[in-house]
Design an enzyme around this catalytic site. Structure first.
Site, PDB file in Angstrom:
ATOM      1  N   HIS A 161      -1.726 -14.450  60.947  1.00  0.00           N
ATOM      2  CA  HIS A 161      -1.110 -13.645  62.003  1.00  0.00           C
ATOM      3  C   HIS A 161      -1.533 -12.186  61.877  1.00  0.00           C
ATOM      4  CE1 HIS A 161       2.384 -16.709  62.052  1.00  0.00           C
ATOM      5  NE2 HIS A 161       1.752 -16.823  63.200  1.00  0.00           N
ATOM      6  N   CYS A 248       8.514 -12.242  58.391  1.00  0.00           N
ATOM      7  CA  CYS A 248       8.578 -13.586  59.008  1.00  0.00           C
ATOM      8  C   CYS A 248       9.963 -14.210  58.934  1.00  0.00           C
ATOM      9  CB  CYS A 248       7.618 -14.544  58.303  1.00  0.00           C
ATOM     10  SG  CYS A 248       6.109 -13.809  57.771  1.00  0.00           S
TER      11      CYS A 248
HETATM   12  C1  CIR Z   1       3.240 -21.490  59.868  1.00  0.00           C
HETATM   13  O1  CIR Z   1       2.104 -21.888  59.583  1.00  0.00           O
HETATM   14  O2  CIR Z   1       3.613 -21.364  61.020  1.00  0.00           O
HETATM   15  C2  CIR Z   1       4.178 -21.175  58.723  1.00  0.00           C
HETATM   16  N1  CIR Z   1       3.915 -22.036  57.626  1.00  0.00           N
HETATM   17  C3  CIR Z   1       4.026 -19.737  58.293  1.00  0.00           C
HETATM   18  C4  CIR Z   1       4.516 -18.774  59.314  1.00  0.00           C
HETATM   19  C5  CIR Z   1       4.591 -17.386  58.786  1.00  0.00           C
HETATM   20  N2  CIR Z   1       5.111 -16.521  59.771  1.00  0.00           N
HETATM   21  C6  CIR Z   1       4.756 -15.251  59.931  1.00  0.00           C
HETATM   22  O3  CIR Z   1       3.878 -14.768  59.241  1.00  0.00           O
HETATM   23  N3  CIR Z   1       5.338 -14.566  60.895  1.00  0.00           N
END
Ligand code: CIR
Length: 254
Positions: A161, A248
């Site tokens: 991201h 997150c």
């Molecule tokens: C994903 O792949 O969607 C989750 N395992 C990790 C998301 C992390 N979110 C973020 O950096 N905002």
């Protein structure tokens, strides 16, 4: 008014969350819960009001609540996920968000993760990634006609991201992971680069006058202090195993 911060504790299924490359380090859900609780306590100590949502066992990644909604001013935008395993998480936020904000949805073909969106006082930066497309960026600009919405491309294709590679610290300053983002992405802002070997510290969360960063990155902590930022560290190691970091785990309602 203390900022309200939505958080969703990890469910037992968190151990099956998505990871880049598919090679997951074993996740200790009990430890994740303890880390989540300690993070919540820190937010409270900093004057925020954490609001705990129900864990969602049906969605292993739902602890990363930031990705499911983008909150700007009086709007909350529910995110259409590109990855099928996360589609539906956003609907579980709608009712809570509607008590605070006007809730709106994107329309196809937009896909977007909240982790790709950096909001400053003036601008909205949108990372164009495997999760977030240009259609979503264009729709965001329509939702927010008073803001300047800018698409950002990544230099490091390994970034999940935009916020894995940078975050807004307040006071016109962006912290970026060295080599991750185009140098001119944040024209008009002061840029601080994470010291070598501490690229994973680029994801932070600003709460009032304090910047929260992941524990284990002392040089970044010193860098922020040297530049006059009050920095606090929080251990989120179990969430890092699932490609998540500090921001997150939160949706800040302001
Ligand atoms: C994903 O792949 O969607 C989750 N395992 C990790 C998301 C992390 N979110 C973020 O950096 N905002």
């Amino acid at each position: 008014m203390p900022p309200t911060v939505l958080m969703r504790p990890p469910a037992a299924s968190f151990r099956e969350c998505l990871v880049r490359g598919g090679q997951r380090e074993p996740i200790n859900v009990e430890r994740a819960l303890a880390q989540h609780g300690a993070y919540r306590d820190l937010l409270e100590a900093l004057g925020a009001q954490p609001l705990l949502l129900e864990p969602l066992d049906r969605f292993p990644d739902s602890v990363f609540v930031e990705d499911a909604a983008i909150v700007v001013d009086d709007l909350a935008l529910l995110c259409p996920f590109a990855v099928s395993g996360r589609r539906g998480e956003e609907a579980h936020l709608a009712e809570t968000l509607s008590a605070y904000k006007h809730v709106r949805s994107f329309t196809p073909p937009a896909t977007i993760d909240g982790g790709d969106v950096i909001v400053t006082e003036r601008d909205i930066f949108v990372g164009i990634s495997a999760r977030t497309n240009k259609a979503a960026c264009d729709q965001l600009a329509e939702f927010l006609p008073d803001r300047c919405v800018k698409a950002v491309e990544f230099d490091d294709a390994r970034l999940l991201h935009l916020k894995s590679g940078g975050s807004y610290l307040g006071r016109g300053t962006v912290l970026v992971a060295a080599g991750a983002l185009r140098r001119n992405s944040f024209d008009g802002y002061s840029i601080l680069e994470t010291p070598s070997g501490e690229e994973a510290a680029a994801n932070t969360l600003q709460i009032r006058e304090t910047v929260i960063l992941p524990a284990g990155f002392p040089k970044t902590g010193e860098l922020l202090s040297r530049h006059g930022f009050e920095a606090r560290q929080v251990d989120i190691s179990e969430f890092a195993k699932g490609d998540g970091s500090v921001s997150c785990l939160t949706v800040v309602l302001g």
